[in-house]
Scaffold this motif. Structure first.
Motif, PDB file in Angstrom:
ATOM      1  N   GLY A   1       7.739  42.825  64.701  1.00  0.00           N
ATOM      2  CA  GLY A   1       6.355  42.969  64.277  1.00  0.00           C
ATOM      3  C   GLY A   1       5.498  43.475  65.419  1.00  0.00           C
ATOM      4  O   GLY A   1       6.017  43.849  66.487  1.00  0.00           O
ATOM      5  N   PRO A   2       4.175  43.507  65.267  1.00  0.00           N
ATOM      6  CA  PRO A   2       3.290  43.991  66.333  1.00  0.00           C
ATOM      7  C   PRO A   2       3.436  43.167  67.615  1.00  0.00           C
ATOM      8  O   PRO A   2       3.514  41.940  67.568  1.00  0.00           O
ATOM      9  CB  PRO A   2       1.886  43.830  65.736  1.00  0.00           C
ATOM     10  CG  PRO A   2       2.107  43.871  64.255  1.00  0.00           C
ATOM     11  CD  PRO A   2       3.426  43.194  64.032  1.00  0.00           C
ATOM     12  N   VAL A   3       3.469  43.852  68.749  1.00  0.00           N
ATOM     13  CA  VAL A   3       3.730  43.216  70.040  1.00  0.00           C
ATOM     14  C   VAL A   3       2.514  43.364  70.964  1.00  0.00           C
ATOM     15  O   VAL A   3       1.934  44.451  71.072  1.00  0.00           O
ATOM     16  CB  VAL A   3       4.959  43.856  70.717  1.00  0.00           C
ATOM     17  CG1 VAL A   3       5.170  43.274  72.112  1.00  0.00           C
ATOM     18  CG2 VAL A   3       6.202  43.642  69.863  1.00  0.00           C
ATOM     19  N   ALA A   4       2.141  42.273  71.630  1.00  0.00           N
ATOM     20  CA  ALA A   4       1.105  42.288  72.667  1.00  0.00           C
ATOM     21  C   ALA A   4       1.765  42.455  74.019  1.00  0.00           C
ATOM     22  O   ALA A   4       2.626  41.651  74.395  1.00  0.00           O
ATOM     23  CB  ALA A   4       0.296  40.993  72.632  1.00  0.00           C
TER      24      ALA A   4
ATOM     25  N   ALA B   1       8.335  48.574  66.587  1.00  0.00           N
ATOM     26  CA  ALA B   1       7.303  47.543  66.693  1.00  0.00           C
ATOM     27  C   ALA B   1       6.021  48.163  67.252  1.00  0.00           C
ATOM     28  O   ALA B   1       6.033  48.661  68.380  1.00  0.00           O
ATOM     29  CB  ALA B   1       7.768  46.398  67.588  1.00  0.00           C
ATOM     30  N   PRO B   2       4.919  48.149  66.510  1.00  0.00           N
ATOM     31  CA  PRO B   2       3.659  48.671  67.055  1.00  0.00           C
ATOM     32  C   PRO B   2       3.218  47.865  68.275  1.00  0.00           C
ATOM     33  O   PRO B   2       3.572  46.692  68.427  1.00  0.00           O
ATOM     34  CB  PRO B   2       2.671  48.499  65.894  1.00  0.00           C
ATOM     35  CG  PRO B   2       3.524  48.397  64.667  1.00  0.00           C
ATOM     36  CD  PRO B   2       4.782  47.704  65.107  1.00  0.00           C
ATOM     37  N   VAL B   3       2.414  48.490  69.114  1.00  0.00           N
ATOM     38  CA  VAL B   3       2.065  47.913  70.413  1.00  0.00           C
ATOM     39  C   VAL B   3       0.551  47.856  70.593  1.00  0.00           C
ATOM     40  O   VAL B   3      -0.156  48.830  70.320  1.00  0.00           O
ATOM     41  CB  VAL B   3       2.680  48.764  71.547  1.00  0.00           C
ATOM     42  CG1 VAL B   3       2.098  48.382  72.895  1.00  0.00           C
ATOM     43  CG2 VAL B   3       4.196  48.610  71.558  1.00  0.00           C
TER      44      VAL B   3
ATOM     45  N   ALA C   1       3.176  39.310  66.747  1.00  0.00           N
ATOM     46  CA  ALA C   1       4.454  38.631  66.514  1.00  0.00           C
ATOM     47  C   ALA C   1       5.227  38.304  67.780  1.00  0.00           C
ATOM     48  O   ALA C   1       6.189  37.528  67.736  1.00  0.00           O
ATOM     49  CB  ALA C   1       5.333  39.479  65.600  1.00  0.00           C
ATOM     50  N   ALA C   2       4.833  38.872  68.927  1.00  0.00           N
ATOM     51  CA  ALA C   2       5.519  38.601  70.194  1.00  0.00           C
ATOM     52  C   ALA C   2       4.617  39.045  71.331  1.00  0.00           C
ATOM     53  O   ALA C   2       3.740  39.902  71.145  1.00  0.00           O
ATOM     54  CB  ALA C   2       6.863  39.317  70.267  1.00  0.00           C
TER      55      ALA C   2
ATOM     56  N   GLN D   1       1.662  27.340  71.677  1.00  0.00           N
ATOM     57  CA  GLN D   1       0.778  26.362  71.057  1.00  0.00           C
ATOM     58  C   GLN D   1       0.040  26.908  69.835  1.00  0.00           C
ATOM     59  O   GLN D   1      -0.744  26.188  69.214  1.00  0.00           O
ATOM     60  CB  GLN D   1      -0.241  25.865  72.093  1.00  0.00           C
ATOM     61  CG  GLN D   1       0.393  25.014  73.186  1.00  0.00           C
ATOM     62  CD  GLN D   1      -0.502  24.814  74.387  1.00  0.00           C
ATOM     63  OE1 GLN D   1      -1.667  25.251  74.397  1.00  0.00           O
ATOM     64  NE2 GLN D   1       0.024  24.160  75.416  1.00  0.00           N
ATOM     65  N   ARG D   2       0.291  28.166  69.501  1.00  0.00           N
ATOM     66  CA  ARG D   2      -0.308  28.718  68.291  1.00  0.00           C
ATOM     67  C   ARG D   2       0.148  27.933  67.052  1.00  0.00           C
ATOM     68  O   ARG D   2       1.230  27.329  67.069  1.00  0.00           O
ATOM     69  CB  ARG D   2       0.129  30.186  68.129  1.00  0.00           C
ATOM     70  CG  ARG D   2      -0.454  31.140  69.122  1.00  0.00           C
ATOM     71  CD  ARG D   2       0.181  32.514  69.039  1.00  0.00           C
ATOM     72  NE  ARG D   2       0.524  32.965  67.693  1.00  0.00           N
ATOM     73  CZ  ARG D   2       0.403  34.211  67.253  1.00  0.00           C
ATOM     74  NH1 ARG D   2      -0.069  35.153  68.060  1.00  0.00           N
ATOM     75  NH2 ARG D   2       0.758  34.527  66.030  1.00  0.00           N
ATOM     76  N   PRO D   3      -0.627  27.975  65.967  1.00  0.00           N
ATOM     77  CA  PRO D   3      -0.136  27.366  64.725  1.00  0.00           C
ATOM     78  C   PRO D   3       1.194  27.958  64.283  1.00  0.00           C
ATOM     79  O   PRO D   3       2.043  27.260  63.719  1.00  0.00           O
ATOM     80  CB  PRO D   3      -1.257  27.682  63.723  1.00  0.00           C
ATOM     81  CG  PRO D   3      -2.483  27.843  64.564  1.00  0.00           C
ATOM     82  CD  PRO D   3      -2.002  28.466  65.842  1.00  0.00           C
ATOM     83  N   ASP D   4       1.369  29.257  64.578  1.00  0.00           N
ATOM     84  CA  ASP D   4       2.647  29.929  64.345  1.00  0.00           C
ATOM     85  C   ASP D   4       3.168  30.417  65.693  1.00  0.00           C
ATOM     86  O   ASP D   4       2.869  31.526  66.109  1.00  0.00           O
ATOM     87  CB  ASP D   4       2.478  31.103  63.375  1.00  0.00           C
ATOM     88  CG  ASP D   4       1.408  32.088  63.843  1.00  0.00           C
ATOM     89  OD1 ASP D   4       0.510  31.674  64.613  1.00  0.00           O
ATOM     90  OD2 ASP D   4       1.482  33.271  63.471  1.00  0.00           O
ATOM     91  N   PRO D   5       3.916  29.593  66.431  1.00  0.00           N
ATOM     92  CA  PRO D   5       4.383  29.986  67.769  1.00  0.00           C
ATOM     93  C   PRO D   5       5.159  31.300  67.718  1.00  0.00           C
ATOM     94  O   PRO D   5       5.881  31.580  66.754  1.00  0.00           O
ATOM     95  CB  PRO D   5       5.276  28.821  68.188  1.00  0.00           C
ATOM     96  CG  PRO D   5       4.822  27.673  67.361  1.00  0.00           C
ATOM     97  CD  PRO D   5       4.409  28.263  66.054  1.00  0.00           C
ATOM     98  N   ILE D   6       5.005  32.089  68.777  1.00  0.00           N
ATOM     99  CA  ILE D   6       5.697  33.371  68.856  1.00  0.00           C
ATOM    100  C   ILE D   6       6.486  33.456  70.156  1.00  0.00           C
ATOM    101  O   ILE D   6       6.163  32.790  71.136  1.00  0.00           O
ATOM    102  CB  ILE D   6       4.714  34.558  68.777  1.00  0.00           C
ATOM    103  CG1 ILE D   6       3.683  34.490  69.923  1.00  0.00           C
ATOM    104  CG2 ILE D   6       4.024  34.606  67.416  1.00  0.00           C
ATOM    105  CD1 ILE D   6       2.790  35.715  70.022  1.00  0.00           C
ATOM    106  N   PRO D   7       7.537  34.261  70.194  1.00  0.00           N
ATOM    107  CA  PRO D   7       8.270  34.447  71.448  1.00  0.00           C
ATOM    108  C   PRO D   7       7.410  35.161  72.481  1.00  0.00           C
ATOM    109  O   PRO D   7       6.600  36.034  72.146  1.00  0.00           O
ATOM    110  CB  PRO D   7       9.470  35.308  71.037  1.00  0.00           C
ATOM    111  CG  PRO D   7       9.073  35.958  69.762  1.00  0.00           C
ATOM    112  CD  PRO D   7       8.134  35.018  69.083  1.00  0.00           C
ATOM    113  N   PHE D   8       7.585  34.760  73.735  1.00  0.00           N
ATOM    114  CA  PHE D   8       6.819  35.347  74.843  1.00  0.00           C
ATOM    115  C   PHE D   8       7.791  35.686  75.959  1.00  0.00           C
ATOM    116  O   PHE D   8       8.511  34.814  76.448  1.00  0.00           O
ATOM    117  CB  PHE D   8       5.765  34.359  75.339  1.00  0.00           C
ATOM    118  CG  PHE D   8       4.915  34.901  76.464  1.00  0.00           C
ATOM    119  CD1 PHE D   8       3.838  35.726  76.199  1.00  0.00           C
ATOM    120  CD2 PHE D   8       5.213  34.596  77.781  1.00  0.00           C
ATOM    121  CE1 PHE D   8       3.058  36.239  77.233  1.00  0.00           C
ATOM    122  CE2 PHE D   8       4.449  35.092  78.815  1.00  0.00           C
ATOM    123  CZ  PHE D   8       3.363  35.920  78.545  1.00  0.00           C
TER     124      PHE D   8
END
Length: 484
Positions: free
Chosen positions: A114-117, A143-145, A197-198, A217-224
């Motif tokens: 999914g979209p990546v930060a 994955a969009p960035v 999403a990541a 700690q997000r309500p929906d934790p994501i991989p980092f």
């Protein structure tokens, strides 16, 4: 470039999410075209980009030109990777009703997450920044960035983003595939945005840990995926020191002073025999000129780190000079005996990463036999290096350092990370927050997740999982590797 607002971040994240269906469905050939288009655009504008980067970072023109070439080169490499196809890890197990228990038809593949930060680094304004390896790996898999620019090179980030956006548009990528935001608050809003999403980060342990915690700690934790701090220990055996200590001294000096020591793979701890040839020869290769560091915070941390080393009883200055408040930092080498290094009171300060042109020599007596226990106490690093001769018994060193690092070197020095299919740029905490690499072909794995299709009709299967293998990619079928 002004700081982005939370509304700006929301628009970027929503645009990325809106593009995701199209980017995920795009063929490998299409996505490879996007990457090659960006690479060509960077190469066409190299003179302008290097000029901006030089003004903002103080890095030399040869270093920056080489980094642009590395950046465009890794974009092209990822294009090759996705066209080859094994990055999908496609696996097919046909149904077997006679098995115990009976096996259904199972087909597994990796798909974009999914979209990546992506949080850009300070020390690589191209290769780990706006159009760097993280961006290339994410775009490669579909994955969009959304990139958060580093404050140390804002003008360069903005101009690079303009070029990336234009290149992607010209190559037919969907609108929203790539965007840029800036500012600390924007970075926090980005990692917490529910459509992201990541996350991926290269920088300090403190900054990376803060983002890692927010992602978890997000309500929906994501991989980092964070690449943080690294000491990169080096062991020089007595035999290697006798045989080529002077040569090793020159190599060490080049490695820890390169880019003013602002490299995550800089050797920060070097264990040498007492009365080593390397130590005697090293001073002649340590420069005396002062160099501006990338940011004020890096400069302050470097001064603090070297001052802490100098204050430890038994630590002595053996080359260079510590930074004075009125001048830019100069390269510096400290040394201590193994008994000081083993003292629990000083271990934390002696093993802390000092980001900048500094390294610490630790003198050990006799042989390397006593070193494994000391090395086992180190935190994780990106690299570890052993310089030895054929007659040296180094198996225990290899075993211990293999537990502490992601890349083991037996020749050369750890700075200079080749972008290849086999490269691994990661390691145990705090080197990275995961087992994945940020350099090399398998960097794509960070931004993918597995999905299995069970007893699926052929019409819904991805091409990579069809029995006919229309893509001609390597796959594992019924347990056997099928190259084509």
């Amino acid at each position: 470039m002004t700081d982005s607002t939370t509304a700006d971040v929301d628009r970027a994240a929503r645009a990325a999410a809106g593009a995701f269906t199209a980017t995920a469905a795009a063929s490998a050939r299409e996505r490879a075209g996007w990457l090659r288009s960006v690479a060509e655009e960077l190469d066409r504008n190299v003179d302008e980009l290097v000029g901006i980067a030089g003004r903002e970072t103080g890095l030399t023109e040869p270093r920056l030109r080489g980094e642009v070439a590395r950046t465009s080169g890794q974009l092209r490499m990822f294009a090759d990777v996705i066209e080859e196809g094994s990055y999908l890890e496609a696996v097919i197990d046909h149904a077997d009703a006679g098995a115990t228990p009976p096996k259904p038809d199972l087909r597994r593949i990796l798909r974009p997450i999914g979209p990546v930060a992506i949080f850009a680094a300070s020390n690589f304004p191209f290769a780990f920044s706006v159009a760097g390896g993280d961006t290339a790996a994410a775009l490669a898999v579909g994955a969009p960035v959304v990139v958060k620019a580093h404050s140390g090179h804002r003008e360069l980030s903005e101009r690079t983003a303009e070029l990336v956006t234009a290149a992607l548009s010209a190559a037919g990528a969907p609108q929203g595939t790539f965007s840029l935001v800036s500012g600390r608050e924007a970075g926090i809003a980005l990692i917490e945005h529910p459509l992201i999403a990541a996350g991926s980060f290269t920088g300090s342990v403190a900054g990376g840990r803060a983002l890692y915690d927010r992602a978890a700690q997000r309500p929906d934790p994501i991989p980092f995926f964070g690449e943080l701090g690294s000491l990169n220990p080096v062991v020089v055996t007595a035999a290697a020191d006798r045989a080529r200590g002077a040569v090793l001294a020159e190599g060490l000096a080049t490695s820890f002073q390169g880019s003013s020591g602002q490299l995550c793979t800089k050797p920060g701890l070097v264990l040498v025999p007492e009365d080593s040839v390397l130590e005697v020869a090293l001073a002649a290769h340590v420069g005396e000129s002062a160099h501006r560091l990338l940011t004020d915070s890096i400069d302050a941390a470097f001064r603090d780190g070297t001052e802490q080393l100098a204050a430890i009883p038994g630590v002595e200055l053996v080359a260079g000079a510590g930074p004075a408040e009125s001048q830019e930092p100069r390269p510096v080498v400290y040394a201590a005996g193994l008994e000081v290094f083993a003292d629990a009171r000083y271990r934390e300060a002696l093993t802390a990463e000092v980001f900048g042109p500094a390294t610490l020599l630790v003198r050990y007596p006799d042989s390397v036999d006593d070193l494994p226990s000391h090395l086992a106490a180190l935190e994780g690093s990106l690299t570890a290096t052993i310089h030895a001769e054929p007659e040296d018994d180094i198996e225990e060193l290899v075993a211990v350092l293999g537990e502490r690092a992601g890349r083991l070197l037996f020749a050369g020095w750890p700075t200079g990370v080749a972008v290849t299919w086999s490269q691994h740029h990661g390691g145990p905490w705090p080197a990275t927050t995961s087992q994945h690499t940020s350099v090399g072909a398998t960097a794509t794995r960070r931004f993918q997740r597995p999905i299995v299709y069970q007893d699926a009709p052929e019409r819904v299967l991805p091409d990579a999982l069809l029995d006919a293998n229309p893509l001609g990619i390597p796959r594992r079928v019924d347990g056997a590797l099928v190259v084509r």
